[in-house]
Design an enzyme around this catalytic site. Structure first.
Site, PDB file in Angstrom:
ATOM      1  N   GLU A   1       0.864  -1.309   0.080  1.00  0.00           N
ATOM      2  CA  GLU A   1      -0.091   0.036   0.090  1.00  0.00           C
ATOM      3  C   GLU A   1       0.864   1.167  -0.287  1.00  0.00           C
ATOM      4  OE1 GLU A   1      -1.005   2.243   3.656  1.00  0.00           O
ATOM      5  OE2 GLU A   1      -2.861   1.011   3.405  1.00  0.00           O
TER       6      GLU A   1
ATOM      7  N   ASP B   1      -5.496  -3.702  -2.527  1.00  0.00           N
ATOM      8  CA  ASP B   1      -5.381  -2.561  -2.649  1.00  0.00           C
ATOM      9  C   ASP B   1      -3.899  -1.947  -3.105  1.00  0.00           C
ATOM     10  OD1 ASP B   1      -4.478  -2.802  -0.011  1.00  0.00           O
ATOM     11  OD2 ASP B   1      -4.899  -0.965   0.597  1.00  0.00           O
TER      12      ASP B   1
END
Length: 349
Positions: free
Chosen positions: A60, A117
């Site tokens: 991330e 993500d």
């Protein structure tokens, strides 16, 4: 080079249209703010340091770092961050990134699971930078990650297209209440770019179903989504996780705004639900509706200010426009918020 020309003919021009800020040599992130961010969080090796989490790095953070370097129009910094990412995190056989790199352990990677993500952020930033700066290798790398994400992270369940948070531990085989999703993993602005990199109608379904799920997640007195949600039947907070609107979910309104989602009722419900006394954002106990921890950092406060900008045309207060890096996560959110307002809503500055 032939593949690059074919890609341009098939969809690269559409992607290039999304890259105007850097392509036109305009930095959406203020140069002084980017310099301060780098000094605080960018290690010379190219890793983004999470200084609130024992100094680890994760996919991330690398994805955010790449995106911010692109928005700051800084190719050299982008390459530095990408070098660490591709050499230290792209270790899995499926083409996705391991989620965590710990400087205090040997080996530095002890958990090879991915975080989707982070994968999407990395692929998104590679596509934008590659198109803007005429770097075919970036676009090819982004396309490879998008294909891997489509193959291993985007799945159909119960008539919905969903994004599993990771390759292991979240599907119906791994958990009695599975699949479990994290609604903050839907990076809506990136999904159209994923569809250019790895063409499939599943991307549009992923976007539509993700938005529908967030609209339906109205848990507790404040009608908020949880960080972790079981969709085994009807969406509900997942077992084994705190039933809270927490640090993950705080970014959902920012992601929606950055993607151009214009559902005023949804944005205001999230804004109002996550706000405690005095207008300060907070993590929320979904069972009681009570704030758990106030989030007074400008990087958290800017989420509400961005919502107020896009829904009511309100100007950002001076305190949110001044950037002094503190902790990695809110500092990142603040720069993403400021870059969005500078690009799309300069009237709010």
């Amino acid at each position: 080079m032939r593949r690059w020309r074919t890609w341009l003919a098939a969809g690269g021009l559409a992607l290039a249209a999304l890259c105007q800020p850097a392509a036109a040599q305009r930095a959406a992130v203020d140069p002084d703010a980017w310099t301060a961010y780098k000094a605080k969080f960018l290690d010379p090796s190219g890793r983004i340091v999470d200084n609130a989490n024992d100094g680890i790095s994760h996919s991330e953070g690398q994805g955010y770092g790449l995106l911010l370097a692109y928005l700051a129009n800084s190719p050299a910094d982008f390459e530095q961050i990408w070098y660490f990412t591709r050499t230290e995190l792209l270790l899995r056989d499926d083409g996705l990134a391991v989620w965590k790199w710990n400087p205090s352990t040997t080996p530095h990677v002890t958990d090879a699971n991915n975080a989707t993500d982070g994968d999407m952020l990395i692929a998104y930033a590679l596509a934008l930078a590659g198109s803007a700066w005429n770097k075919p290798d970036y676009v090819e790398a982004g396309a490879a990650m998008a294909r891997a994400l489509l193959a291993h992270g985007v799945v159909n369940w119960g008539g919905r297209t969903i994004l599993l948070p990771g390759g292991e531990g979240f599907d119906a085989k791994a958990r009695p209440d599975g699949p479990v999703i994290n609604p903050s993993y839907w990076i809506f602005e990136a999904i159209p770019v994923m569809a250019l990199l790895a063409p499939s109608d599943m991307w549009q379904k992923l976007s539509d179903d993700g938005l529908a799920l967030i609209r339906s997640m109205q848990f507790g007195p404040r009608k908020l989504p949880a960080d972790w949600v079981s969709i085994h039947r009807q969406p509900e907070p997942a077992k084994g996780f705190d039933a809270e609107f927490g640090y993950n979910a705080i970014r959902i309104p920012l992601y929606l705004a950055r993607a151009g989602v214009s559902d005023k009722d949804l944005l205001l419900r999230l804004q109002q639900g996550m706000t405690a006394a005095g207008g300060i954002p907070a993590t929320i106990d979904l069972t009681t509706g009570q704030p758990k921890q106030l989030l007074d950092d400008p990087g958290y406060r800017i989420v509400n200010y961005v919502v107020a900008c896009v829904t009511e045309g309100m100007k950002l207060p001076a305190s949110s426009r001044q950037f002094t890096p503190s902790l990695y996560y809110p500092s990142t959110l603040q720069l993403l918020g400021l870059a969005f307002v500078a690009e799309k809503h300069p009237e709010c500055l």
